[in-house]
Write a protein that holds these residues in place. Structure first.
Motif, PDB file in Angstrom:
ATOM      1  N   THR A 513      -5.719  11.780  -3.553  1.00 28.97           N
ATOM      2  CA  THR A 513      -6.428  10.732  -2.834  1.00 28.97           C
ATOM      3  C   THR A 513      -5.467   9.955  -1.937  1.00 28.97           C
ATOM      4  O   THR A 513      -4.251  10.211  -1.924  1.00 28.97           O
ATOM      5  N   ASP A 514      -6.015   8.988  -1.205  1.00 35.17           N
ATOM      6  CA  ASP A 514      -5.219   8.092  -0.342  1.00 35.17           C
ATOM      7  C   ASP A 514      -4.324   8.875   0.610  1.00 35.17           C
ATOM      8  O   ASP A 514      -3.153   8.544   0.816  1.00 35.17           O
ATOM      9  N   SER A 516      -2.619  10.230   3.945  1.00 33.73           N
ATOM     10  CA  SER A 516      -2.229   9.671   5.229  1.00 33.73           C
ATOM     11  C   SER A 516      -1.331  10.663   5.943  1.00 33.73           C
ATOM     12  O   SER A 516      -0.757  11.563   5.320  1.00 33.73           O
ATOM     13  N   SER A 534      -9.807  13.111   1.103  1.00 33.68           N
ATOM     14  CA  SER A 534      -9.094  13.502  -0.107  1.00 33.68           C
ATOM     15  C   SER A 534      -9.076  15.020  -0.220  1.00 33.68           C
ATOM     16  O   SER A 534      -9.804  15.721   0.488  1.00 33.68           O
ATOM     17  N   GLY A 559      -0.042  11.575  -0.170  1.00 32.36           N
ATOM     18  CA  GLY A 559      -1.140  11.071  -0.970  1.00 32.36           C
ATOM     19  C   GLY A 559      -0.701  10.771  -2.379  1.00 32.36           C
ATOM     20  O   GLY A 559       0.508  10.737  -2.683  1.00 32.36           O
ATOM     21  N   GLN A 560      -1.682  10.578  -3.228  1.00 30.04           N
ATOM     22  CA  GLN A 560      -1.410  10.241  -4.625  1.00 30.04           C
ATOM     23  C   GLN A 560      -2.294  11.100  -5.514  1.00 30.04           C
ATOM     24  O   GLN A 560      -3.500  11.208  -5.299  1.00 30.04           O
ATOM     25  N   ASP A 779      -9.824  -3.126  -2.279  1.00 29.85           N
ATOM     26  CA  ASP A 779     -11.020  -2.812  -1.499  1.00 29.85           C
ATOM     27  C   ASP A 779     -11.273  -3.880  -0.440  1.00 29.85           C
ATOM     28  O   ASP A 779     -11.696  -3.575   0.687  1.00 29.85           O
ATOM     29  N   SER A 782      -9.458  -3.270   2.837  1.00 31.30           N
ATOM     30  CA  SER A 782     -10.048  -2.331   3.799  1.00 31.30           C
ATOM     31  C   SER A 782     -11.132  -3.015   4.621  1.00 31.30           C
ATOM     32  O   SER A 782     -11.277  -2.744   5.814  1.00 31.30           O
ATOM     33  N   GLU A 805      -3.455  -4.635   0.327  1.00 33.18           N
ATOM     34  CA  GLU A 805      -3.443  -3.188   0.129  1.00 33.18           C
ATOM     35  C   GLU A 805      -2.500  -2.772  -0.995  1.00 33.18           C
ATOM     36  O   GLU A 805      -2.638  -1.685  -1.559  1.00 33.18           O
TER      37      GLU A 805
END
Length: 854
Positions: A513-514, A516, A534, A559-560, A779, A782, A805
């Motif tokens: 996820t996450d 970039s 994702s 990502g993670q 959240d 964002s 963030e």
């Protein structure tokens, strides 16, 4: 190497030997559409397609012919041409209103002309005017489309028929926007453009259909080709339809490829070959738009295509889920589709475990709930009750989709992850909130649904399962995109198990996820990169965007993983000559902008037009127009015909439904309530379905139909009367999907109601556990980013968003971040929380239609 072509149970799809196709005998002769030809060249994971439509005027007066037809929803239409009387006229891409004006002026002057317009992502209209008696005219569309890829296979799907769509709302008094069978309503102001008349089966003199696809693996390992719904033959690398096939279902090829990660850098071709012709005025209007921050004219630009294969051997950890399943049981779902929908819904229920909660909503003109109390634990007993409820559902009534979607979002908002007082052992994280919609998508009010529900999908993952042989893929894909979910299209029961396996994996947690992107030696054009999203098992990630300068450099994807570990992969770019990459990216970028427009950001219209003209790709606000310079008649055409279309394969057309010949309405509505459903009040039934109260219902009470199967034995409540076009103001309606793209600029007063609502929610969340408060702040970051974009810039809000963030990191002080957020919001709003969308900040505003009436 020999690659087999495996049909998918062709005996289920073999056409009847005496079945007709696409033409109807009238007192003046046959209808004008003579032939449809589709030629595709599949190169790797992209298809270039040419669609050729042949028209003939069988009448003794000049003719204007209209044909409403589908194209793939992700296809980029880049060229249009008209051929008649040994003359070839290339189409010019213009703003839609200007293109229509040019077309109408040419017809009034007695010149031949043609215009191509997009009415939905997958519904297009071509009009060809001043065809002289006995003359043949050919129009050609050129398009490119990407092929979705999953579990080692790509899919080439080409739709061939526009299925009838349910049209809700109250008829409006304006002249009709098109020549279809449904009146325009406040909910679907262009209903008459997307509802062509429908032929009864069995008419002679069919439209000649030809379709062929040349497959070039382009270096990929092609192992198998599978055909669904149609019988095909193969000669070398070309797969073709057998003669006699009908324009009544999608053409589908599945190609088993071995995918790999890569980064292709495709420089723009010289300006003369990058797109269709535009006028000097159009070019001036589009200059420097850049689909984001404009590049200077001297900078070379190109398109990058990034493909990332999920990490091998990784497994997603299970997570609790709150799932709302919404099932369409309207009349258009009758037959095999209802059976498949019940099976699909039951499969989804069976995948749930005791750590999950769920609800099941079924809808036609009313919404029914399997459980009256909202979300329930997914115990064995509750899952059994849900499957039992699903097994009793039969198709009936109209497709009122907005109400169940709003109910599902309300359930997920009220009973969502923050409502779990005692998370299941080993799952301290809040539950994923998931909405699954099972439908054929045959509604006309897509824009109303997106406007009313789209801005509320940011915290909910939306998966759509489209069940039909001519599914409304464009709308279902847009819903899934706004909800960062998946769209599965099921054209037969054989395909159902495979599709449900995909949805099951998607409902589960992603692998990474996450995500970039970090460019290295590659100058990316800001605000042009498509959504990163994702990584899920078996689903390669594809990201496209624009770059400046030389085609060299690399991208690192970071990502993670689900267990919190960092993950990254670096891909070096290589120059490529993919001529479709630019157009495919532009179509995806335009779709993002159009979705934001539909959700409520009305300032984007000019930007959409400029982007469309610059990159030469058709969209909702532009049109291709081809005008002959030669005068062929003494004025406008004397006769107008809208080409009827086939009933989609698998649909049932009752004998009770009256059909009429070309040029006349086929039916005012293909739905009705019985006496039991309306309480004997015919006016109520007509009101609910958007017909005039004084007009007779077109289907006798109790008769079946594509949208109206026999009603239930128990009386059902009539559908509520729809509101007029005026709607209350809501700050959510102005908010684009978080993080998707750059929002329009406004001032602080314009966003103050939104900030006041955020302050109210922030204060209400103070009692949450620490982990939930940290997630809430992340959240909130964002959403504040979107507000900063709406303002153009705001240093304090941008700085706060950047700090929030990092709220989920244990080394950050939660109390300090929380206090800073409250202080800044209080200062910007004067401390006034609670003025939400229904509070004092509410004001009336009219909704301007997404499409062009003139």
């Amino acid at each position: 190497m020999t690659v087999p072509i495996t049909p998918l149970r062709p005996e289920e799809y073999r056409p009847l030997p005496d079945a007709g196709l696409g033409a109807l005998e009238t007192e003046k002769g046959n209808l004008p559409l003579e032939s449809v030809g589709v030629t595709a060249r599949i190169t790797g994971l992209v298809a270039g397609v040419e669609v050729v439509q042949g028209f003939r005027n069988p009448f003794d007066v000049s003719l204007e012919a209209t044909y409403v037809f589908p194209l793939p929803p992700r296809a980029a239409v880049t060229a249009f041409r008209m051929e008649a009387d040994d003359r070839v006229i290339d189409g010019v891409l213009k703003e839609r209103g200007r293109a229509r004006a040019d077309y109408e002026r040419a017809l009034a002057e007695g010149r031949r002309a043609a215009i191509a317009e997009e009415d939905r992502p997958d519904v297009f209209t071509i009009r060809v005017g001043n065809i002289v008696p006995g003359e043949r005219v050919t129009v050609r569309l050129t398009l490119s489309q990407p092929l979705p890829y999953e579990d080692g296979a790509a899919e080439f799907r080409f739709p061939l028929v526009v299925a009838p769509r349910y049209v809700p709302g109250v008829p409006i008094s304006s002249p009709p926007a098109g020549g279809g069978v449904s009146p325009d309503t406040d909910a679907v102001p262009d209903a008459s453009r997307i509802t062509p008349p429908v032929l009864l089966p069995g008419f002679p003199d069919p439209v000649r259909l030809s379709l062929s696809a040349v497959v070039d693996p382009a270096g990929l390992d092609l192992r198998e080709i599978r055909s669904s719904l149609h019988e095909v033959v193969r000669e070398g690398d070309t797969i073709s339809l057998r003669p006699g096939e009908r324009l009544d279902r999608d053409f589908i090829l599945r190609l088993a490829f071995a995918a790999s990660s890569g980064l292709a850098l495709v420089p723009d071709a010289p300006p003369s070959t990058t797109g269709p012709k535009t006028t000097a005025a159009d070019q001036a209007g589009a200059a420097g738009e850049g689909a984001g921050d404009a590049a200077s004219p001297g900078d070379a630009e190109g398109t990058f295509v990034l493909t990332v294969v999920p990490p091998s051997g990784a497994e997603a950890l299970p997570a609790p889920r709150d799932v709302v399943l919404v099932l369409d049981r309207s009349g258009s779902m009758s037959g095999w589709k209802m059976v498949a929908a019940r099976r699909a819904a039951a499969r989804i229920v069976d995948t749930l475990t005791a750590r999950d909660r769920f609800a099941v909503l079924s809808f036609d003109s009313v919404v029914e709930r399997a459980f009256p109390d909202g979300l329930v634990e997914a115990t064995d007993r509750n899952r059994y009750r849900a499957v039992e409820h699903l097994s009793r559902l039969e198709a009936r009534g109209g497709t009122e989709m907005l109400a169940p979607l709003e109910e599902a979002l309300r359930l997920l908002a009220a009973d969502g992850s923050q409502g779990r007082d005692d998370p299941p052992a080993g799952h301290e994280a809040p539950a994923d909130r998931v909405l699954v919609l099972v439908t054929d998508g045959q509604v006309g009010n897509e824009d109303e649904i997106l406007e009313r529900a789209g801005s509320r999908l940011g915290d909910v993952r939306v998966h759509t399962v489209g069940i039909d042989r001519a599914v409304n893929a464009g709308f279902l894909g847009r819903l899934a995109l706004l909800g960062t979910g998946r769209c599965e299209l099921v054209e037969s029961e054989d395909r159902l198990d495979e599709a449900m396996e995909h949805i099951h994996r998607r409902i589960g947690s992603p692998l990474v996820t996450d995500l970039s992107l970090k460019p290295e030696g590659l100058d990316l054009v800001p605000h042009t990169t498509t959504h990163v999203g994702s990584l899920y098992p078996g689903v390669p990630l594809t990201v496209t965007g624009r770059y400046r300068g030389r085609p060299s450099g690399a991208l690192t994807v970071r990502g993670q993983t689900v267990d919190g570990r960092p993950w990254e992969t670096r891909l070096d770019g290589h120059p490529a000559t993919d001529t479709a990459a630019r157009a495919v990216w532009a179509r995806a970028h335009l779709r993002h902008l159009e979705d934001r427009y539909a959700v409520g950001d009305r300032s984007l219209e000019q930007r959409i037009v400029d982007t469309s003209l610059r990159f030469g790709v058709l969209c909702r606000f532009t049109a291709f127009v081809a005008v002959d310079t030669r005068v062929t008649g003494d004025g406008a055409p004397r006769h107008h015909v809208i080409q009827p279309v086939e009933i989609p394969s698998g649909w049932e057309m009752p004998a009770a439904v009256p059909m009429m010949v070309a040029g006349a309405p086929m039916m005012a509505k293909m739905a009705s309530f019985s006496q039991a459903e309306t309480g004997g009040d015919a006016t109520a039934g007509a009101e609910s379905y958007g017909t005039s109260p004084d007009a007779p219902l077109q289907v006798p009470p109790g008769a079946g139909g594509p949208f109206a199967a026999p009603p239930p034995s128990a009386p059902a409540a009539p559908a509520p009367r729809r509101r007029a076009v005026g709607r209350a103001f809501s700050v959510d309606a102005l908010l684009p999907h978080p993080g998707r793209d750059r929002a329009s600029e406004t001032d602080l007063a314009g966003v103050r109601p939104l900030l006041a609502e955020e302050l109210t929610r922030l204060r209400a969340a103070e009692s949450l556990p620490e982990r939930d408060r940290r997630r809430y702040l992340a959240d909130l970051a964002s959403r504040l980013r979107v507000v900063v974009q709406m303002l153009g810039d705001h240093a304090d809000l941008a700085a706060l968003a950047a700090d929030l963030e990092t709220a989920e990191r244990s080394d950050r002080s939660l109390d300090d971040l929380w206090r800073r957020a409250v202080d800044l919001l209080e200062r910007l709003t004067g401390g006034a929380g609670g003025a939400g969308p229904s509070g004092s900040g509410e004001r009336d505003r009219g909704r301007r239609a997404f499409w062009k009436r003139s």
